[in-house]
Design a protein around this motif. Structure first.
Motif, PDB file in Angstrom:
ATOM      1  N   LEU A   6       1.728   4.912  10.118  1.00 33.73           N
ATOM      2  CA  LEU A   6       0.294   5.152  10.161  1.00 33.73           C
ATOM      3  C   LEU A   6      -0.358   4.058   9.346  1.00 33.73           C
ATOM      4  CD1 LEU A   6      -2.184   7.080  10.667  1.00 33.73           C
ATOM      5  CD2 LEU A   6      -1.551   8.162   8.500  1.00 33.73           C
ATOM      6  N   THR A   7      -1.482   3.549   9.809  1.00 29.51           N
ATOM      7  CA  THR A   7      -2.234   2.564   9.042  1.00 29.51           C
ATOM      8  C   THR A   7      -3.545   3.189   8.604  1.00 29.51           C
ATOM      9  OG1 THR A   7      -1.250   0.719  10.254  1.00 29.51           O
ATOM     10  CG2 THR A   7      -3.299   0.274   9.086  1.00 29.51           C
ATOM     11  N   VAL A   8      -3.852   3.063   7.313  1.00 25.39           N
ATOM     12  CA  VAL A   8      -5.145   3.467   6.781  1.00 25.39           C
ATOM     13  C   VAL A   8      -5.786   2.207   6.219  1.00 25.39           C
ATOM     14  CG1 VAL A   8      -4.525   5.884   6.352  1.00 25.39           C
ATOM     15  CG2 VAL A   8      -4.163   4.180   4.552  1.00 25.39           C
ATOM     16  N   GLN A   9      -7.109   2.179   6.249  1.00 25.37           N
ATOM     17  CA  GLN A   9      -7.776   0.957   5.803  1.00 25.37           C
ATOM     18  C   GLN A   9      -9.059   1.259   5.052  1.00 25.37           C
ATOM     19  OE1 GLN A   9      -8.214  -1.099   9.491  1.00 25.37           O
ATOM     20  NE2 GLN A   9      -9.999   0.056  10.127  1.00 25.37           N
ATOM     21  N   CYS A  10      -9.545   0.238   4.371  1.00 20.40           N
ATOM     22  CA  CYS A  10     -10.804   0.354   3.655  1.00 20.40           C
ATOM     23  C   CYS A  10     -11.947   0.469   4.666  1.00 20.40           C
ATOM     24  CB  CYS A  10     -10.999  -0.861   2.747  1.00 20.40           C
ATOM     25  SG  CYS A  10     -11.221  -2.423   3.640  1.00 20.40           S
ATOM     26  N   ARG A  11     -13.139   0.727   4.164  1.00 23.60           N
ATOM     27  CA  ARG A  11     -14.293   0.943   5.042  1.00 23.60           C
ATOM     28  C   ARG A  11     -14.630  -0.265   5.908  1.00 23.60           C
ATOM     29  NH1 ARG A  11     -18.451   4.893   2.548  1.00 23.60           N
ATOM     30  NH2 ARG A  11     -19.896   3.191   2.881  1.00 23.60           N
ATOM     31  N   CYS A  12     -14.468  -1.474   5.384  1.00 23.38           N
ATOM     32  CA  CYS A  12     -14.818  -2.660   6.180  1.00 23.38           C
ATOM     33  C   CYS A  12     -13.667  -3.132   7.061  1.00 23.38           C
ATOM     34  CB  CYS A  12     -15.317  -3.787   5.282  1.00 23.38           C
ATOM     35  SG  CYS A  12     -14.047  -4.638   4.312  1.00 23.38           S
ATOM     36  N   GLY A  13     -12.450  -2.598   6.831  1.00 20.71           N
ATOM     37  CA  GLY A  13     -11.299  -2.944   7.659  1.00 20.71           C
ATOM     38  C   GLY A  13     -10.497  -4.141   7.170  1.00 20.71           C
ATOM     39  N   THR A  15      -8.810  -4.492   4.252  1.00 16.53           N
ATOM     40  CA  THR A  15      -7.614  -4.114   3.504  1.00 16.53           C
ATOM     41  C   THR A  15      -6.961  -2.907   4.167  1.00 16.53           C
ATOM     42  OG1 THR A  15      -8.669  -4.928   1.493  1.00 16.53           O
ATOM     43  CG2 THR A  15      -6.753  -3.496   1.217  1.00 16.53           C
ATOM     44  N   ALA A  16      -5.662  -3.003   4.408  1.00 16.06           N
ATOM     45  CA  ALA A  16      -4.961  -1.925   5.108  1.00 16.06           C
ATOM     46  C   ALA A  16      -3.622  -1.637   4.437  1.00 16.06           C
ATOM     47  CB  ALA A  16      -4.735  -2.298   6.570  1.00 16.06           C
ATOM     48  N   LEU A  17      -3.270  -0.361   4.462  1.00 19.75           N
ATOM     49  CA  LEU A  17      -1.971   0.090   3.977  1.00 19.75           C
ATOM     50  C   LEU A  17      -1.199   0.699   5.134  1.00 19.75           C
ATOM     51  CD1 LEU A  17      -3.122   1.967   0.730  1.00 19.75           C
ATOM     52  CD2 LEU A  17      -2.218  -0.368   0.893  1.00 19.75           C
ATOM     53  N   ALA A  18       0.074   0.347   5.256  1.00 19.28           N
ATOM     54  CA  ALA A  18       0.957   0.942   6.258  1.00 19.28           C
ATOM     55  C   ALA A  18       1.740   2.052   5.566  1.00 19.28           C
ATOM     56  CB  ALA A  18       1.905  -0.100   6.828  1.00 19.28           C
ATOM     57  N   LEU A  19       1.743   3.233   6.187  1.00 18.17           N
ATOM     58  CA  LEU A  19       2.417   4.407   5.635  1.00 18.17           C
ATOM     59  C   LEU A  19       3.535   4.801   6.577  1.00 18.17           C
ATOM     60  CD1 LEU A  19      -0.829   6.459   4.879  1.00 18.17           C
ATOM     61  CD2 LEU A  19       0.281   4.736   3.436  1.00 18.17           C
ATOM     62  N   LYS A  64       6.298   6.008  -2.957  1.00 19.42           N
ATOM     63  CA  LYS A  64       5.952   4.588  -3.109  1.00 19.42           C
ATOM     64  C   LYS A  64       6.701   3.707  -2.125  1.00 19.42           C
ATOM     65  CE  LYS A  64       4.532   4.228  -7.941  1.00 19.42           C
ATOM     66  NZ  LYS A  64       4.902   3.683  -9.262  1.00 19.42           N
ATOM     67  N   ASP A  65       7.946   4.063  -1.823  1.00 20.45           N
ATOM     68  CA  ASP A  65       8.731   3.222  -0.916  1.00 20.45           C
ATOM     69  C   ASP A  65       8.296   3.355   0.539  1.00 20.45           C
ATOM     70  OD1 ASP A  65       9.770   5.777  -0.469  1.00 20.45           O
ATOM     71  OD2 ASP A  65      11.866   5.131  -0.517  1.00 20.45           O
ATOM     72  N   CYS A  69       1.289  -2.755   1.496  1.00 26.33           N
ATOM     73  CA  CYS A  69       0.015  -3.390   1.799  1.00 26.33           C
ATOM     74  C   CYS A  69       0.209  -4.257   3.034  1.00 26.33           C
ATOM     75  CB  CYS A  69      -0.473  -4.211   0.620  1.00 26.33           C
ATOM     76  SG  CYS A  69      -2.132  -4.854   0.883  1.00 26.33           S
ATOM     77  N   GLN A  70      -0.547  -3.948   4.062  1.00 28.20           N
ATOM     78  CA  GLN A  70      -0.427  -4.652   5.343  1.00 28.20           C
ATOM     79  C   GLN A  70      -1.412  -5.817   5.434  1.00 28.20           C
ATOM     80  OE1 GLN A  70      -1.367  -2.073   8.696  1.00 28.20           O
ATOM     81  NE2 GLN A  70       0.470  -2.808   9.726  1.00 28.20           N
ATOM     82  N   ALA A  71      -2.566  -5.681   4.786  1.00 24.71           N
ATOM     83  CA  ALA A  71      -3.599  -6.727   4.819  1.00 24.71           C
ATOM     84  C   ALA A  71      -4.520  -6.549   3.623  1.00 24.71           C
ATOM     85  CB  ALA A  71      -4.405  -6.627   6.112  1.00 24.71           C
ATOM     86  N   GLY A  72      -5.093  -7.646   3.162  1.00 19.80           N
ATOM     87  CA  GLY A  72      -6.095  -7.591   2.113  1.00 19.80           C
ATOM     88  C   GLY A  72      -5.559  -7.416   0.710  1.00 19.80           C
TER      89      GLY A  72
END
Length: 182
Positions: A6-13, A15-19, A64-65, A69-72
């Motif tokens: 799953l990818t979640v991201q900041c409001r502007c898109g 910065t993204a985290l892959a879960l 944590k594992d 961080c996918q972007a930003g």
């Protein structure tokens, strides 16, 4: 490891985290520190609200594992309530979106619930630290509302840690402190 990502991201898109896989638990925290930090972080320019009407902060807890961080990465900055605090709140400064809370010595990250579109946010399982709720707040009884953390809460964290081989990976992609408003 579960292959579901799953990818979640900041409001502007930016910065993204892959879960990876399933979260540990989905909670609301009413501790004094989350209330204090939430009130402060909400004052950042264009920041989303963090505290609900009851003073609670919504989190989805992941190992944590299973977070990367996918972007930003360059936008991720931290805030600690004191210089010696073991807990830091990490914000994507591109748009001042709070991303996660990290207990530095822990094996989990508490990702802010606002990263999920409302229809995909995992269902709330428990409210924690309700002894610190603001005066006059009456909490609904839709989920357990213990005064502190329950044995089940700790069991879930310990079970996740055991599944990780009792490791606590470092989150070393944070690049400095948040510039707070004066």
């Amino acid at each position: 490891m579960n292959s579901k990502t799953l990818t979640v991201q900041c409001r502007c898109g930016h910065t993204a985290l892959a879960l990876e896989g399933k979260h540990i638990m989905s909670v609301e925290c009413l501790c004094r520190d989350c209330q204090q930090a939430g009130a402060l972080l909400q004052t950042l320019d264009s920041a989303p609200p963090l505290l609900d009407d009851n003073g609670a902060t919504r989190f989805v807890v992941y190992r944590k594992d299973r977070v990367r961080c996918q972007a930003g990465q360059d936008t991720l900055k931290e805030h600690r309530l004191s210089p010696t605090a073991k807990t830091r709140r990490v914000v994507a400064c591109c748009c001042n979106t709070p991303m996660f809370l990290e207990f530095v010595n822990g094996h989990w990250l508490s990702l802010y619930g606002g990263l999920w579109p409302a229809q995909t946010l995992p269902a709330l399982e428990i409210r924690t630290m309700t002894r610190d709720k603001p005066a006059g707040v009456s909490l609904p009884d839709d989920v357990p509302n213990p005064a502190t953390h329950t044995p089940r809460f700790f069991f879930k964290l310990i079970a996740a840690w055991a599944a990780m081989g009792f490791r606590s990976p470092a989150v070393d992609y944070i690049s400095g402190d948040i510039a707070l408003p004066e």
